[in-house]
Design a protein around this motif. Sequence first.
Motif, PDB file in Angstrom:
ATOM      1  N   GLY A 194       0.005   3.858   1.722  1.00 51.62           N
ATOM      2  CA  GLY A 194      -0.124   2.549   1.780  1.00 51.62           C
ATOM      3  C   GLY A 194       1.117   1.923   2.288  1.00 51.62           C
ATOM      4  O   GLY A 194       1.394   1.082   2.952  1.00 51.62           O
ATOM      5  N   THR A 195       2.313   2.788   1.389  1.00 49.32           N
ATOM      6  CA  THR A 195       3.771   2.222   1.604  1.00 49.32           C
ATOM      7  C   THR A 195       4.180   2.321   3.310  1.00 49.32           C
ATOM      8  O   THR A 195       4.645   1.539   3.798  1.00 49.32           O
ATOM      9  CB  THR A 195       4.499   2.778   0.662  1.00 49.32           C
TER      10      THR A 195
ATOM     11  N   TYR B 237       1.824  -7.069  -4.126  1.00 43.89           N
ATOM     12  CA  TYR B 237       2.672  -5.696  -3.831  1.00 43.89           C
ATOM     13  C   TYR B 237       2.198  -5.263  -2.764  1.00 43.89           C
ATOM     14  O   TYR B 237       1.177  -5.210  -2.198  1.00 43.89           O
ATOM     15  CB  TYR B 237       2.579  -5.030  -5.024  1.00 43.89           C
ATOM     16  N   HIS B 238       3.097  -4.506  -1.717  1.00 43.02           N
ATOM     17  CA  HIS B 238       2.741  -3.764  -0.272  1.00 43.02           C
ATOM     18  C   HIS B 238       3.261  -2.534  -0.340  1.00 43.02           C
ATOM     19  O   HIS B 238       3.977  -2.139   0.825  1.00 43.02           O
ATOM     20  CB  HIS B 238       3.207  -4.734   0.635  1.00 43.02           C
TER      21      HIS B 238
ATOM     22  N   ASN C 127      -2.542  -7.155  -7.216  1.00 39.20           N
ATOM     23  CA  ASN C 127      -1.361  -6.462  -7.724  1.00 39.20           C
ATOM     24  C   ASN C 127      -0.577  -7.341  -8.947  1.00 39.20           C
ATOM     25  O   ASN C 127       0.523  -7.201  -9.136  1.00 39.20           O
ATOM     26  CB  ASN C 127      -0.345  -5.916  -6.914  1.00 39.20           C
TER      27      ASN C 127
ATOM     28  N   ASP D 186      -3.053  -7.156   4.525  1.00 39.43           N
ATOM     29  CA  ASP D 186      -2.762  -6.055   3.686  1.00 39.43           C
ATOM     30  C   ASP D 186      -3.792  -5.532   2.906  1.00 39.43           C
ATOM     31  O   ASP D 186      -4.196  -6.026   2.093  1.00 39.43           O
ATOM     32  CB  ASP D 186      -1.442  -5.891   2.902  1.00 39.43           C
TER      33      ASP D 186
ATOM     34  N   VAL E 236      -4.823  -2.716   1.927  1.00 38.08           N
ATOM     35  CA  VAL E 236      -4.807  -1.114   1.181  1.00 38.08           C
ATOM     36  C   VAL E 236      -5.782  -1.180   0.028  1.00 38.08           C
ATOM     37  O   VAL E 236      -6.207  -0.087  -0.330  1.00 38.08           O
ATOM     38  CB  VAL E 236      -3.164  -0.860   0.896  1.00 38.08           C
TER      39      VAL E 236
ATOM     40  N   LYS F 153      -6.003   3.870   0.155  1.00 32.59           N
ATOM     41  CA  LYS F 153      -6.952   4.331  -0.905  1.00 32.59           C
ATOM     42  C   LYS F 153      -8.072   4.594  -0.616  1.00 32.59           C
ATOM     43  O   LYS F 153      -8.171   5.953  -0.131  1.00 32.59           O
ATOM     44  CB  LYS F 153      -6.738   2.906  -1.668  1.00 32.59           C
TER      45      LYS F 153
END
Length: 427
Positions: free
Chosen positions: A115-116, A142-143, A209, A237, A239, A265
């Motif tokens: 994902g990062t 959070y990404h 997150n 995002d 993810v 994920k």
Amino acid sequence: MNHSENFFSQAQKVIPGGVNSPVRAFNGVGGTPVFIDRAEGAYIFDADGKQYIDYVGSWGPMILGHNHPAILSAVLKTAEKGLSFGAPTPLEIDLAELVCQLVPSIEMVRMVSSGTEATMSAIRLTRGYTKRDKIIKFEGCYHGHSDSLLVKAGSGALTLGQPSSPGVPADFAKHTLTCEYNNIESVKQTFEQYPDDIACVIIEPVAGNMNCIPPKAGFLQQLRELCDQYGALLIIDEVMTGFRVALGGAQQYYGVTPDLTTLGKVIGGGMPVGAFGGKKEIMQYIAPTGPVYQAGTLSGNPIAMAAGLACLTELKKAGNEQRLAEQTEKLALGLKALADKHGIPFVVNYVGGMFGIFFTDQPEVSSYQQVMKCDAEKFKQFFHKMLEQGVYLAPSAYEAGFMSLAHSDEDIERTLQAADKAFAEMK
Ligand code: PLP
């Protein structure tokens, strides 16, 4: 000393904090992390053989439950043909086509391994495409851990009290503007301040997150409008939320169309996969068709593609999306009813296959500020009481919980019985 305690002291000698990703160390809740030996369906088994009902699901990917036969057999069959080629394979087309079919705003997609990588690459693409440097993210979201995004971040960074990390040069961080989640005024003001400089807005459509914070009605639509007004791109995002909040992601659930989507994920079914995709015109701006560079030795790895394909193929079968949401609701409402019975101030948020619990007397929790006002000490107590009784929750008050299709009514009932006892002891 049990096996987990032994392993943890061994691990701490050779791995920083004994773990390869910070929240796993139980810093958020105290105590020794449980070392896992194996998993099956809704359960994980620790190194001492103790069974837990698992609501972490490897932080999201295990939406079908652990060790699902369809994924396992796809992985084994593919591995027999070779592990990695660094050349294109038909499996990549199959997964890309399925992703485009499930998430219609994605016309073209590029596979990566986390994902990062997905969010980092998507950000670079928006900067290259718009020829602007600044981005907007939201406090508590959070990404991943790329430099531009580790500013006022959530997840482990928040759990450990490091939302903005040393090591990110101030010259990078200054291009990351942060706004308040669910506060459209804060976004308006930022656009007014930098009308021609913002390349994109990146958002978790349900903030998972900082626990689980759904967007207020109209918030995502208003973001879309502001992006259009100022010529910025919108990155949703997904993810965490992708294929989990709904098959077509939170964007389908809330009816908002981004320019780019990031995935991770669930898309890998437990193997390391991330992806970013969106409008063809923008996606063709990356190499080799465009000037923005992005690459990966293991991107599109055949085993990872096979696992992802098996996972999504299984997940989209009739009834699964609804069942996942129903099981989540059953658990969430059950927990709330028990907390009420014991007079414990408690809020539960849930959407699709994710949920969040908060120990608080606030009537609702819909902002970062409200999350920070919740009682993290109470959460710690609850976490350990549940763990003792064989229920594995995310070891942090700032992480969402994840349901899987393997969780049966009986599993939920057992979880609620454990919660009943935990709440009773906490009074
Ligand atoms: N984006 C979101 C919304 C996430 O939840 C995460 C991880 O939890 C990431 C990006 C980073 O993904 P990864 O841990 O695969 O690098």
